[in-house]
Design a protein around this motif. Sequence first.
Motif, mmCIF file in Angstrom:
data_model
loop_
_atom_site.group_PDB
_atom_site.id
_atom_site.type_symbol
_atom_site.label_atom_id
_atom_site.label_comp_id
_atom_site.label_asym_id
_atom_site.label_seq_id
_atom_site.Cartn_x
_atom_site.Cartn_y
_atom_site.Cartn_z
ATOM 1 N N ARG A 178 16.052 28.370 -31.342
ATOM 2 C CA ARG A 178 16.370 28.520 -29.918
ATOM 3 C C ARG A 178 15.122 28.365 -29.065
ATOM 4 O O ARG A 178 15.143 27.730 -28.014
ATOM 5 N N LEU A 179 14.028 28.950 -29.546
ATOM 6 C CA LEU A 179 12.789 28.868 -28.763
ATOM 7 C C LEU A 179 12.314 27.413 -28.663
ATOM 8 O O LEU A 179 11.949 26.948 -27.577
ATOM 9 N N ASN A 180 12.340 26.707 -29.777
ATOM 10 C CA ASN A 180 11.913 25.302 -29.742
ATOM 11 C C ASN A 180 12.836 24.473 -28.844
ATOM 12 O O ASN A 180 12.372 23.580 -28.122
ATOM 13 N N ILE A 197 8.483 31.567 -20.750
ATOM 14 C CA ILE A 197 9.606 31.906 -21.613
ATOM 15 C C ILE A 197 9.325 33.251 -22.282
ATOM 16 O O ILE A 197 8.219 33.456 -22.794
ATOM 17 N N ASP A 198 10.278 34.129 -22.279
ATOM 18 C CA ASP A 198 10.131 35.368 -23.032
ATOM 19 C C ASP A 198 10.794 35.174 -24.397
ATOM 20 O O ASP A 198 12.001 35.059 -24.496
ATOM 21 N N ALA A 199 9.953 35.106 -25.423
ATOM 22 C CA ALA A 199 10.474 34.765 -26.747
ATOM 23 C C ALA A 199 10.948 35.975 -27.538
ATOM 24 O O ALA A 199 11.369 35.844 -28.690
ATOM 25 N N GLN A 248 7.763 32.706 -34.619
ATOM 26 C CA GLN A 248 8.644 31.532 -34.505
ATOM 27 C C GLN A 248 7.894 30.295 -35.005
ATOM 28 O O GLN A 248 6.766 30.030 -34.590
ATOM 29 N N ARG A 249 8.565 29.565 -35.889
ATOM 30 C CA ARG A 249 7.916 28.431 -36.557
ATOM 31 C C ARG A 249 7.976 27.166 -35.715
ATOM 32 O O ARG A 249 8.762 27.058 -34.791
ATOM 33 N N TYR A 250 7.178 26.196 -36.127
ATOM 34 C CA TYR A 250 7.234 24.804 -35.629
ATOM 35 C C TYR A 250 6.953 24.667 -34.132
ATOM 36 O O TYR A 250 7.340 23.665 -33.537
ATOM 37 N N LEU A 251 6.294 25.642 -33.523
ATOM 38 C CA LEU A 251 6.043 25.515 -32.089
ATOM 39 C C LEU A 251 5.123 24.325 -31.831
ATOM 40 O O LEU A 251 4.165 24.079 -32.570
ATOM 41 N N GLY A 252 5.428 23.597 -30.780
ATOM 42 C CA GLY A 252 4.593 22.456 -30.400
ATOM 43 C C GLY A 252 4.858 21.206 -31.208
ATOM 44 O O GLY A 252 4.208 20.176 -30.991
ATOM 45 N N VAL A 253 5.802 21.260 -32.123
ATOM 46 C CA VAL A 253 6.075 20.075 -32.952
ATOM 47 C C VAL A 253 7.032 19.155 -32.188
ATOM 48 O O VAL A 253 8.031 19.603 -31.632
ATOM 49 N N GLY A 254 6.686 17.883 -32.146
ATOM 50 C CA GLY A 254 7.588 16.893 -31.552
ATOM 51 C C GLY A 254 7.536 16.827 -30.035
ATOM 52 O O GLY A 254 8.408 16.228 -29.419
ATOM 53 N N LEU A 255 6.522 17.450 -29.433
ATOM 54 C CA LEU A 255 6.421 17.365 -27.971
ATOM 55 C C LEU A 255 5.590 16.138 -27.576
ATOM 56 O O LEU A 255 4.692 15.731 -28.311
ATOM 57 N N PRO A 256 5.844 15.575 -26.390
ATOM 58 C CA PRO A 256 5.103 14.364 -25.997
ATOM 59 C C PRO A 256 3.669 14.687 -25.574
ATOM 60 O O PRO A 256 3.390 15.809 -25.118
ATOM 61 N N PRO A 257 2.766 13.733 -25.672
ATOM 62 C CA PRO A 257 1.383 13.938 -25.253
ATOM 63 C C PRO A 257 1.324 14.373 -23.794
ATOM 64 O O PRO A 257 2.172 13.991 -22.993
ATOM 65 N N GLY A 258 0.306 15.180 -23.496
ATOM 66 C CA GLY A 258 0.132 15.593 -22.100
ATOM 67 C C GLY A 258 0.699 16.972 -21.806
ATOM 68 O O GLY A 258 0.346 17.585 -20.803
ATOM 69 N N VAL A 259 1.553 17.467 -22.677
ATOM 70 C CA VAL A 259 2.118 18.801 -22.460
ATOM 71 C C VAL A 259 1.078 19.850 -22.840
ATOM 72 O O VAL A 259 0.311 19.661 -23.792
ATOM 73 N N LYS A 260 1.036 20.940 -22.071
ATOM 74 C CA LYS A 260 0.177 22.065 -22.476
ATOM 75 C C LYS A 260 1.053 23.279 -22.773
ATOM 76 O O LYS A 260 1.865 23.686 -21.947
ATOM 77 N N LEU A 261 0.885 23.809 -23.953
ATOM 78 C CA LEU A 261 1.710 24.937 -24.390
ATOM 79 C C LEU A 261 0.809 26.153 -24.570
ATOM 80 O O LEU A 261 -0.161 26.112 -25.341
ATOM 81 N N GLU A 262 1.126 27.220 -23.824
ATOM 82 C CA GLU A 262 0.296 28.426 -23.903
ATOM 83 C C GLU A 262 1.112 29.509 -24.604
ATOM 84 O O GLU A 262 2.205 29.846 -24.172
ATOM 85 N N ILE A 263 0.562 30.026 -25.684
ATOM 86 C CA ILE A 263 1.324 30.961 -26.515
ATOM 87 C C ILE A 263 0.657 32.330 -26.512
ATOM 88 O O ILE A 263 -0.540 32.450 -26.810
ATOM 89 N N HIS A 264 1.432 33.352 -26.179
ATOM 90 C CA HIS A 264 0.931 34.729 -26.246
ATOM 91 C C HIS A 264 1.682 35.442 -27.365
ATOM 92 O O HIS A 264 2.903 35.526 -27.325
ATOM 93 N N GLY A 265 0.931 35.927 -28.331
ATOM 94 C CA GLY A 265 1.573 36.571 -29.471
ATOM 95 C C GLY A 265 1.130 35.875 -30.755
ATOM 96 O O GLY A 265 0.028 35.336 -30.823
ATOM 97 N N VAL A 266 1.979 35.912 -31.756
ATOM 98 C CA VAL A 266 1.653 35.278 -33.051
ATOM 99 C C VAL A 266 2.637 34.150 -33.344
ATOM 100 O O VAL A 266 3.769 34.400 -33.737
ATOM 101 N N PRO A 267 2.242 32.905 -33.136
ATOM 102 C CA PRO A 267 3.135 31.808 -33.493
ATOM 103 C C PRO A 267 3.322 31.753 -35.004
ATOM 104 O O PRO A 267 2.416 32.100 -35.757
ATOM 105 N N GLY A 268 4.475 31.296 -35.433
ATOM 106 C CA GLY A 268 4.761 31.235 -36.867
ATOM 107 C C GLY A 268 4.112 30.035 -37.532
ATOM 108 O O GLY A 268 3.300 29.322 -36.935
#
Lengths: 668, 343
Positions: free
Chosen positions: A384-386, A375-377, A408-428
């Motif tokens: 929108r990103l979430n 995703i290009d944030a 961008q705030r709240y990244l990774g909140v409310g996702l189910p176990p097992g997901v891998k989220l890779e973030i490039h940049g500065v998460p909020g």
Amino acid sequence: MNPWETPIHKSGCGVLGILRKSGAGKIPSEQALTAIECVRYRGSRLGAGFASIDLDRGGSAFKVKAFVDSMETAELVDKLLSERQGIRIVERGYEDYDPGRRFNTWVTWVKGEADTVSQAVSEINQVLWGERIRGRIYSWGRFVDVFKGVGYPRDVAESCMLAKGGVEADLWIAHTRQPTNSPGIYPVWSHPFSSHEWAVVHNGDISSFGANMEFLLMSGVRSFVGTDSEVIAYLLDHLTRREGLGIEEAAQLLCNPYDNLCPPHIRRLITRYRGAQLDGPFTVVAGYSDGRDVYLLALTDRSKFRPIVVGEDEERFYVASEEAQIRALSPGARVWTVEPGRYFLASLRRGLIDPGRDSLVAAPYLGNDGWDGGIDAEGMDYRRLNDEIRRRVEAGERRIKVFNVRGQRYLGVGLPPGVKLEIHGVPGNCLGNFNEGVEIEVYGNAQDDVGDTMHAGRIIIHGDARDVIGQALQGGMILVKGNVGNRAAIQMREYMDRRPYLIVGGRADDYFGEYMAGGVAVILGLGVKGEPVGKHVATGMVGGRIYIRGRISEEKVGLQPPRQDVERYLKGLLKEGLITPQTYQKIIEEGASFKAVERHLTGKPLKRIWRLFENKHTKQLEIEYRKLTSEDIELIKPALTEFWKTFNLPPNLLQQTLNQEYTIIHPR
Amino acid sequence: MVSRVRQEEARKVWSERRIKHLQSLAGAMGKSPAEAVIESMGATSPPLVEEPKVILDYIVSDGAQVTRPSIDPYREPIETHIHLFSGKVRLSMPFIAKLDDLDEGLGRAVLRASYNLGTLTYYRGGGRGWLDGYEEAVLIDVDTASGMGGEEARRYAGLVVGHNSGERIRFTAAFGRMLGIPVILRHPTSRNLNQIIHATLSGVSGIMLDEDMDEGEEDLEVSLSEADTLLKEKGLRNRVSIIASSRRVRGADDIFKLMGLGADAVCFRDMVQVAVGEGDLETLQDRVECLYLGLQKEVKLLAGAAGVSSLYTTLIGNRELFRAINLDPSIRKRLRIKPGGVG
């Protein structure tokens, strides 16, 4: 209105400061707008503003700017100005005029001495600030210019012609406002607040407000709009212009250092200028010019109850509420945070004067590999990103990459176990809160409140993280390669086989492990000079274990009584003949710490002096300084091995690190 | 409405609840000496439930809230120390005990406890021999100090001079300046406070507003607040320390509120007597120490609830932290405290 009974209005907000370095180009106003709009959600439509300082602007005339409700009020302002001996009006007129607005800005250029203009401004404001608010003079500098209004930063910038092709200056500060106790319906309450060549924006709510106002009343200031931010501008101006203090002295006075850390000459100044100190939560960003140089100053409170980050690149210095604001203008800037109770100061001519911390440590910028199918944030709102991440997870994706993340705030909140989220940049802020099994990997720095109330999963930060990381962490693992800010690992807890880990590769600021009730927190201090942790480590700790590589001074652990009080009590025991001069001497030499007291006293004298150290609700902690035992290694080695693997560190360094001595803290 | 609390009325301020509370702090009763008593939500305190007895009872603290969080004094520092007399004396907590006519056993106990805990006493009695070794914790009245040489005087924390003779004030101030000892003017709670301005200009380091002096005309609250305001209007406030003194000071709440009205430190007497009961020197000293440590915790809790981390820089004279409920508006205005419900 009686100035002693001014109603007060408070705020909590987003702040920004940018200063150009010598040789670099002037800063266009659009850039200040970009960086403050980056944290639009921190504010509201109830007030925003900008202030610029520019040395080239400085003619011999003061630019007096007033909100006025009518031409009649404008005439009154000018009449009162011109009646004053020593003031001469050179030019006047509306800056812009919109008949639909309750207040428009009237500008009067005047010549005269600063003290004369200052007095006139104070008296005119007293007249305008009656039962009905007729207006307010809100700035009167030769180098400072203030633009403020009601609305979001973009609204205000557009109405003040700062948005496109706007104004250039040596320094900008900006503010977006979240009024909590005030109407915010008129621009008089918007930031910045200004006095002479100072302009101030503020995020906070100070308990010292009443004391500060009394100090200013004593010093002759007579009119207040009633926000705590305004008094800060008045204090800085009063202390530097009227009392002749240096900027750094004034900054230290306002920061109000703890008595035990206070240099003697500052303690003398505090006594002399008592009432000028700030207390309660604040992040202040101020711009100032003495006519020769331009200064960017930032202050934070003792407890660091408000966010602040500082940045630097080849061309500029930055101060912001969130790192994303700085990255929006300078992706590769070096970014760090100010220690609690300290100040940051830089100037156009002198460069970095005080970084706001003893050891300037900042993780290197990792860059952004660019979009590769994730995703290009860029420019995306956090909602929108979430939503996009959630949509992909619902579509069955289990490995999601996001690029160009910027606050961008709240990244990774409310996702189910097992997901891998890779973030490039500065998460909020609030990254991975309530995590129940997601793995989040950040190639960059993280902001405040990472992994709050996390139950399972992993969060990996390749850079630094800021304040309150791992709060109420109760399962899973957080690995930070670099440093963490204030109040990391607070209220960590464990239940049965769920034991959380927080591993910090660099250093931590104050209150590390406060109220900790379980789990394991480790500070490795790799590449850190001096003790890798701030004050009040583990205060209120009731469970779990903290490992810090190297020796930590005992007075840093928990809550300790002032040393003077301990020394005095020991003298009392000496007078009563309950201890010998030799014992007294030994305890003093060993720092009069609770450990020293325990080592040398027993029986009645110990029981009596112990009341200074402990009570029903405050217990001293066990502090051991030693090599790790096999139990310790069993407890922390698996997590450290993960740390080493994740950050690809040399394996022999792990064994070396495990062989060293640690300060180990746990409840007794 | 509240009238000035005369000495003969002073005992009326001591409710059963107050006495028991102080005795538990001191360890004269109960099982948790030196511990602040934690009560449940809701309160029976004045002015809404219990009948208000003094002006202080109409004043409430405007507590911290979300944007200005409270501070937990058991885990985080709240500084209770204050610097008196332009920084010459540091008190670890803003307490001064009047030793005057305490019986000698209790007097000694209070003196030792005050020394050990880094606070002061005020003494204006007969002989001074029994103060030996503890002078550093004593503000001594010049009446008691008669015949004292410079060397002996230097051992004391300060010299207290009465208000009756301007010449004597100036002379004592000059004497103090020569020896480097703070001089404190003891002044009744009169309507006319001009003398404190003159005294400040002639170099005294402190003003003790003493409600127990016969010439007093005003309640301590009013006189204190007006002295603080007057000194501020003249730009002199940071040159002198103000000590609010009365036998009717009943506990941490009174001390906290008096500081909000402008006192740098609070001087009391009966509170100690009421709290400690009877016993030998060791028992009494122990109880005074427990009382002080308990009061210190209570002051910290009050400060923490108001988001104040330093009494010295933030609380003193900070009326914004307080609101008045049902207080006569004419008194309220003299105190410069807003009515409850105002932002």
